[in-house]
Design an enzyme around this catalytic site. Structure first.
Site, PDB file in Angstrom:
ATOM      1  N   GLU A 235      38.240 -10.635  89.982  1.00 17.45           N
ATOM      2  CA  GLU A 235      38.852 -11.307  88.842  1.00 17.45           C
ATOM      3  C   GLU A 235      38.703 -12.820  88.965  1.00 17.45           C
ATOM      4  O   GLU A 235      38.774 -13.366  90.072  1.00 17.45           O
ATOM      5  CB  GLU A 235      40.341 -10.934  88.759  1.00 17.45           C
ATOM      6  CG  GLU A 235      40.582  -9.422  88.775  1.00 17.45           C
ATOM      7  CD  GLU A 235      42.051  -9.033  88.907  1.00 17.45           C
ATOM      8  OE1 GLU A 235      42.909  -9.818  88.447  1.00 17.45           O
ATOM      9  OE2 GLU A 235      42.328  -7.962  89.467  1.00 17.45           O
ATOM     10  N   GLU A 346      46.705 -11.705  79.880  1.00 18.64           N
ATOM     11  CA  GLU A 346      47.753 -10.890  80.479  1.00 18.64           C
ATOM     12  C   GLU A 346      48.983 -11.754  80.702  1.00 18.64           C
ATOM     13  O   GLU A 346      48.866 -12.929  81.087  1.00 18.64           O
ATOM     14  CB  GLU A 346      47.275 -10.310  81.815  1.00 18.64           C
ATOM     15  CG  GLU A 346      48.313  -9.526  82.578  1.00 18.64           C
ATOM     16  CD  GLU A 346      47.853  -9.152  83.981  1.00 18.64           C
ATOM     17  OE1 GLU A 346      48.692  -8.667  84.759  1.00 18.64           O
ATOM     18  OE2 GLU A 346      46.661  -9.361  84.301  1.00 18.64           O
TER      19      GLU A 346
END
Length: 431
Positions: A235, A346
């Site tokens: 990520e 997110e």
């Protein structure tokens, strides 16, 4: 959970103990200047509720000391960060059992090739507060590492365990069918194929985060395995996390896990694993400037791809410099290829006072507001089996809670596949 005006009496001694510990730690940190000196550890040993926490604290402080002593240059950032320039072979990556004794590998000669139908893009300049517009950098042969301070550890210990310092909550962080863990997403994703990387440009925003227990991020996920205990992810993106960094600045970050966030991986360089090779980019440092509502927009362009020769996963800023790599030996499933790539935002929703959090995703405005107002991903691409960058076809868009954070996309020749995403969180339609 709704707040209450009354505290059950059995909890009062514990809360008082934590308050005293917090105050004592703060005084000790103030006296020491908030650094990572050895003297602080002795003063603070009585502040921990368990031996495991104390051992975790001592381990972190020892690493802080080691990096500080190894540093050949220290840079004070205008935003308060301290950057140590550490010899590349002494960075935290090489504490990993599988990497001990190694040194950073040479950069791959072959980069992913751009296909004829991929949208053209201009790489944006990547600037960080500590580098003073590019005037500051670390010397050749070193890498910049943001110092972890006593205040960082104190802040984190209030809501979390130092044994998991710099790690995401277990089984969290990737969109799945259930969002009961409080993680909410607005993402585009591709699946059902073999992927060897991903690329996109995303604008950076100073998202407002309501509490230290929450964060807001925008990133690329490269994923393999199942959503059980064997999930592998790589990520990278930007995040606002008051708990981790102590402020509300958007910061460049990386993450990895090979066991669904259970015991492996961490943010940035808080654990061993990711090997940094760039002396001008500090992972965990603030990105400055950021985009402004109805004002100028600032992009970062990120590319993660698997080197077909050595098998490592490299992180690159657009078509420009390489930041470093995740060694293939860290992973099980990602030792081969990814089977899913995800792009988007997110947030963590702790439901303060029983209501949805007002923590913002992206710019804090809904996708319908469009350019200059909403957050976006553009030129969304993947890397195929032949090391080609190609448009991310069949990109599926989904928002867990569209009344709180939305997503809508499209295609044009300038931006290729793109989408706008985000929102304000709590509002009249998102109570």
């Amino acid at each position: 959970m709704a707040s209450s005006c009354c505290i059950p009496s059995p909890l009062v001694p514990l809360l008082l103990a934590l308050l005293v510990a917090s105050c004592s730690w703060s005084v000790a940190a103030d006296k020491s200047g908030g650094g990572g000196g050895r003297g602080n550890g002795t003063q603070n040993t009585q502040l921990f509720r368990s031996g495991d926490e104390l051992r975790a604290y001592r381990r972190i402080v020892a690493r802080m000391d080691r990096l500080k002593k190894a540093s050949v240059k220290t840079i004070q950032s205008p935003d308060g960060d301290v950057i140590h320039c550490v010899p590349a072979h002494q960075q935290p990556a090489f504490d990993h059992p599988k990497l001990k004794g190694q040194k950073p590998e040479e950069e791959p000669e072959e980069r992913p090739k751009t296909s004829a139908d991929a949208a053209e893009e201009e790489d944006a300049v990547f600037t960080q507060a500590w580098s003073d517009g590019g005037k500051q950098s670390c010397p050749d042969g070193t890498v910049p590492i943001r110092r972890t301070t006593e205040q960082d550890l104190q802040r984190y210990s209030i809501s979390g365990s130092l044994r998991r310092y710099g790690m995401k909550p277990r089984a969290a962080g990737v969109r799945r069918d259930s969002t009961s863990d409080g993680h909410e997403h607005a993402v585009g994703y591709v699946t059902g194929d073999q992927f060897y990387g991903a690329k996109a440009s995303l604008n950076v925003w100073p998202a407002k985060v309501a509490s230290a227990a929450e964060f807001s991020l925008s990133q690329i996920w490269v994923i393999s395995g199942t959503f059980g205990n064997d999930l592998n992810t790589i990520e990278a993106g930007w995040q606002v996390s008051p708990e981790l960094y102590g402020d509300n600045s958007p910061r460049f970050f990386t993450y990895w896990t090979s066991d669904a966030y259970q015991a492996t991986g961490c943010y940035n360089l808080h654990c061993s694993g990711f090997v940094q090779t760039n002396r001008r980019i500090a992972i965990g440092a603030a990105i400055s400037p950021a985009s402004a509502y109805n004002g100028r927009q600032f992009d970062i362009s990120l590319l993660v791809w698997k080197d077909p020769r050595r098998g490592h996963w490299w992180l690159q800023l657009g078509s420009g410099p390489l930041v470093g790599y995740w060694p293939s030996s860290l992973f099980t499933h990602l030792g081969g290829h990814a089977n899913m790539v995800q792009f988007g935002g997110e947030v963590v929703n702790t439901r303060p006072s029983g209501s949805h959090t007002p923590t913002q995703m992206g710019s804090g405005h809904f996708p319908r507001e469009g350019f200059n107002r909403a957050a976006y991903f553009r030129n969304v691409q993947v890397v195929d089996w032949d090391n080609n960058l190609i448009p991310a076809r069949d990109l599926r868009l989904v928002a867990d809670h569209p009344a709180c954070y939305g997503i809508q996309g499209g295609y044009n020749r300038a931006w290729g596949n793109y989408f706008y995403y985000g929102g304000p969180g709590r509002n009249v339609r998102c109570p």
